[in-house]
Design a protein around this motif. Structure first.
Motif, PDB file in Angstrom:
ATOM      1  N   ARG A  95      -2.919  -3.776   4.183  1.00 13.70           N
ATOM      2  CA  ARG A  95      -3.354  -2.981   3.023  1.00 13.70           C
ATOM      3  C   ARG A  95      -3.538  -1.548   3.501  1.00 13.70           C
ATOM      4  NH1 ARG A  95      -6.012  -6.897  -0.495  1.00 13.70           N
ATOM      5  NH2 ARG A  95      -6.557  -5.172  -1.871  1.00 13.70           N
ATOM      6  N   VAL A  96      -2.915  -0.603   2.788  1.00 10.59           N
ATOM      7  CA  VAL A  96      -2.980   0.803   3.182  1.00 10.59           C
ATOM      8  C   VAL A  96      -3.424   1.606   1.978  1.00 10.59           C
ATOM      9  CG1 VAL A  96      -1.646   2.772   4.074  1.00 10.59           C
ATOM     10  CG2 VAL A  96      -1.021   0.445   4.759  1.00 10.59           C
ATOM     11  N   TRP A  97      -4.454   2.414   2.117  1.00  7.03           N
ATOM     12  CA  TRP A  97      -4.891   3.244   1.004  1.00  7.03           C
ATOM     13  C   TRP A  97      -5.426   4.566   1.522  1.00  7.03           C
ATOM     14  CZ3 TRP A  97      -7.813  -0.167   3.497  1.00  7.03           C
ATOM     15  CH2 TRP A  97      -9.192  -0.014   3.558  1.00  7.03           C
ATOM     16  N   ASP A  98      -5.744   5.459   0.582  1.00  5.82           N
ATOM     17  CA  ASP A  98      -6.008   6.852   0.924  1.00  5.82           C
ATOM     18  C   ASP A  98      -7.421   7.221   0.458  1.00  5.82           C
ATOM     19  OD1 ASP A  98      -5.867   9.556   1.302  1.00  5.82           O
ATOM     20  OD2 ASP A  98      -4.134   9.892   0.020  1.00  5.82           O
ATOM     21  N   ALA A  99      -8.130   7.979   1.284  1.00  9.47           N
ATOM     22  CA  ALA A  99      -9.499   8.360   0.915  1.00  9.47           C
ATOM     23  C   ALA A  99      -9.516   9.390  -0.203  1.00  9.47           C
ATOM     24  CB  ALA A  99     -10.217   8.918   2.141  1.00  9.47           C
ATOM     25  N   LEU A 100      -8.435  10.157  -0.346  1.00 12.49           N
ATOM     26  CA  LEU A 100      -8.480  11.287  -1.278  1.00 12.49           C
ATOM     27  C   LEU A 100      -7.658  11.089  -2.539  1.00 12.49           C
ATOM     28  CD1 LEU A 100      -8.271  14.387   1.090  1.00 12.49           C
ATOM     29  CD2 LEU A 100     -10.291  13.227   0.191  1.00 12.49           C
ATOM     30  N   ALA A 101      -6.969   9.962  -2.656  1.00 17.97           N
ATOM     31  CA  ALA A 101      -6.109   9.786  -3.825  1.00 17.97           C
ATOM     32  C   ALA A 101      -6.062   8.311  -4.194  1.00 17.97           C
ATOM     33  CB  ALA A 101      -4.702  10.287  -3.505  1.00 17.97           C
ATOM     34  N   PRO A 102      -5.791   7.994  -5.465  1.00 22.50           N
ATOM     35  CA  PRO A 102      -5.693   6.582  -5.846  1.00 22.50           C
ATOM     36  C   PRO A 102      -4.376   5.978  -5.337  1.00 22.50           C
ATOM     37  CG  PRO A 102      -5.208   8.002  -7.718  1.00 22.50           C
ATOM     38  CD  PRO A 102      -5.554   8.908  -6.571  1.00 22.50           C
ATOM     39  N   GLY A 103      -4.171   4.712  -5.596  1.00 21.48           N
ATOM     40  CA  GLY A 103      -2.939   4.046  -5.173  1.00 21.48           C
ATOM     41  C   GLY A 103      -3.190   3.267  -3.893  1.00 21.48           C
ATOM     42  N   GLU A 104      -2.429   2.196  -3.748  1.00 23.40           N
ATOM     43  CA  GLU A 104      -2.603   1.348  -2.564  1.00 23.40           C
ATOM     44  C   GLU A 104      -1.305   0.621  -2.279  1.00 23.40           C
ATOM     45  OE1 GLU A 104      -6.177  -0.882  -2.266  1.00 23.40           O
ATOM     46  OE2 GLU A 104      -5.134  -2.648  -1.513  1.00 23.40           O
ATOM     47  N   LEU A 105      -1.031   0.401  -1.013  1.00 26.50           N
ATOM     48  CA  LEU A 105       0.140  -0.392  -0.643  1.00 26.50           C
ATOM     49  C   LEU A 105      -0.339  -1.718  -0.071  1.00 26.50           C
ATOM     50  CD1 LEU A 105       2.521   2.057   1.236  1.00 26.50           C
ATOM     51  CD2 LEU A 105       2.948   0.856  -0.911  1.00 26.50           C
ATOM     52  N   ALA A 106       0.301  -2.801  -0.498  1.00 26.89           N
ATOM     53  CA  ALA A 106      -0.054  -4.113   0.065  1.00 26.89           C
ATOM     54  C   ALA A 106       1.237  -4.806   0.475  1.00 26.89           C
ATOM     55  CB  ALA A 106      -0.793  -4.934  -0.987  1.00 26.89           C
ATOM     56  N   PHE A 107       1.286  -5.289   1.715  1.00 27.11           N
ATOM     57  CA  PHE A 107       2.446  -6.042   2.186  1.00 27.11           C
ATOM     58  C   PHE A 107       1.978  -7.441   2.525  1.00 27.11           C
ATOM     59  CE2 PHE A 107       2.760  -1.758   4.285  1.00 27.11           C
ATOM     60  CZ  PHE A 107       3.645  -1.211   3.371  1.00 27.11           C
TER      61      PHE A 107
END
Ligand SMILES: Cc1cc2nc3c(=O)[nH]c(=O)nc-3n(C[C@H](O)[C@H](O)[C@H](O)COP(=O)(O)OP(=O)(O)OC[C@H]3O[C@@H](n4cnc5c(N)ncnc54)[C@H](O)[C@@H]3O)c2cc1C
Length: 401
Positions: free
Chosen positions: A85-97
């Protein structure tokens, strides 16, 4: 003139890259010498999990399996991760593999560096098959290198003299051979340190690698087999120094906040250590000089954010092994310029792409600029919803460039 007793290959450095190359070549029937400055620290099951761990990609695992060392590594201590799971502290959205989406059992394995090196080192002491030979020179370093038309000669600091068709430097980022060959090693200083530790968490890690991009650098939680997570937190130098100086409770509170408390509250289980990322982007200007070739961290050092350094080094091993086997089949001189250039062509382009790509990600996600934050939020959101792109990114994450 080629002489009786000349070796096929001298490998300098018995880290993951050099150890795997020497083992592979000896098993393929080549005569090999390996020169290592110091005997690796032995790995012991009763010791706590070492703080230096790597995320091994499936193709790196396949190479170790082909060398008959993976079963020992896996049964000793390796932890598969099945999701990311990869996500960003400053923007929405997330990647899940998810490995299951791809019909695979794991995206990769978290393994201690020390265990990989120790297992390879033990295998190097077993007799080679297929007529191959392996000479161990340890502790030893290269004092001088010279070449004639047929061979490269290495004088070791203990007075030993070796001659071979090819010499491969796999001695890590500070390679003395690369310096002797006057090959430039340029790049960028990140002014960061990676703080590492093993922590327990309130919620289970679910065999998932969690990574959050923060303005100062990414923080990753890599799942260990005993339920803890190994953290790699890249931070600006002063921030890293501050984190190291905090007491356990204050550090865990900061780490929990940095990870959005995805795993709940955090508890320290080990001391903390920091690795300087001074040299985290370095690329050798050439991989080949005469009969000498560079590989692994001696040729390229990348930011640890996607955990690719050792994976790239093991891909160098697979490539050089294939190139040298092909040369032998064709009856070519193993150290001929056209042979080593083929290795250089294949590996330099891929490694440069990986290093520059990781550098670009670090720059984009390490910035707190508002337009960039909006752009990357949109990018994560699109990538997260668009399945083919997600698969490409999952390939990148698993080290399949
Ligand atoms: C914080 C952090 C996290 C990382 N996470 C990951 C990850 O998740 N996945 C991943 O793939 N990679 C990761 N890496 C990168 C990875 O650890 C390295 O790319 C890898 O260990 C390099 O292996 P190597 O064999 O090329 O060099 P090294 O491991 O540096 O081995 C070099 C060997 O050469 C020997 N040597 C040195 N000098 C001499 C000399 N003069 N003569 C003879 N021998 C010598 C040394 O003793 C050593 O045995 C990470 C790195 C860091 C800093």
């Amino acid at each position: 003139m080629s002489r009786r007793g000349d070796l096929d290959v001298i490998v300098v450095g018995a880290g993951a890259s050099g150890g795997a190359l020497a083992l592979a070549l000896a098993r393929d029937g080549f005569s090999v010498a390996i020169v290592e400055a110091r005997e690796p620290v032995p790995w012991r099951e009763t010791d706590d999990v070492d703080l230096r761990v790597v995320a091994l990609a499936p193709d790196a695992r396949d190479l170790l399996a082909d060398l008959d060392v993976w079963t020992s590594i896996e049964s000793a201590r390796a932890s598969p991760y099945r999701r990311m799971r990869v996500w960003d502290a400053l923007a929405p959205g997330e990647l899940a593999f998810d490995a299951a989406e791809r019909g695979e059992s794991a995206l990769g394995w978290i393994v201690e560096n020390k265990l990989i090196q120790h297992t390879l080192w033990q295998a190097l002491h077993r007799p080679a098959s297929n007529g191959g030979t392996l000479r161990m020179c340890c502790p030893a370093t290269i004092a001088d290198i010279s070449e004639d038309d047929d061979a490269v000669a290495a004088a070791l600091d203990d007075g030993t003299r070796l001659r071979a068709r090819v010499l491969v430097a796999a001695e890590g980022a500070e390679s003395s051979v690369r310096q002797k060959l006057r090959i430039g090693f340029d790049g960028r200083d990140y002014g960061q340190r990676a703080v590492v530790a093993h922590v327990a968490s309130e919620r289970a890690h679910e065999n998932t690698a969690w990574q959050r991009f923060m303005p100062g650098g990414p923080v990753a939680f890599l799942p260990l087999a005993d339920g803890r997570s190994s953290i790699v937190w890249s931070l600006p130098d002063e921030e890293a120094a501050r984190m190291l100086a905090l007491d356990d409770a204050a550090f865990c509170a900061e780490l929990g906040a940095a990870s959005d408390f995805r795993l709940g509250t955090i508890k320290a289980t080990t001391k903390r250590a920091a690795f300087p990322l001074r040299l985290r982007l370095r690329l050798a200007e050439r991989y080949v000089a005469g009969r000498c070739a560079l590989m692994g961290d001696a040729a390229h050092v990348v930011h640890p954010l996607a955990g690719q350094g050792m994976n790239l080094g093991l891909r160098d091993v697979a490539c050089l092994r294939r190139v040298l086997r092909d040369a032998r089949e064709r009856g070519s001189d193993l150290g001929a310029a056209h042979v080593l250039r083929r290795y250089e062509r294949e590996r330099r382009s891929e490694n440069t792409l990986a290093a520059r790509g990781l550098d670009a990600i670090e720059r984009i996600y390490g910035s707190s600029s508002t337009p960039l934050a909006a752009l990357r939020g949109a990018a994560l959101a699109v990538a997260g919803r668009f399945s083919p792109l997600r698969h490409v990114l999952a390939d990148l994450a698993a080290g399949r460039f």
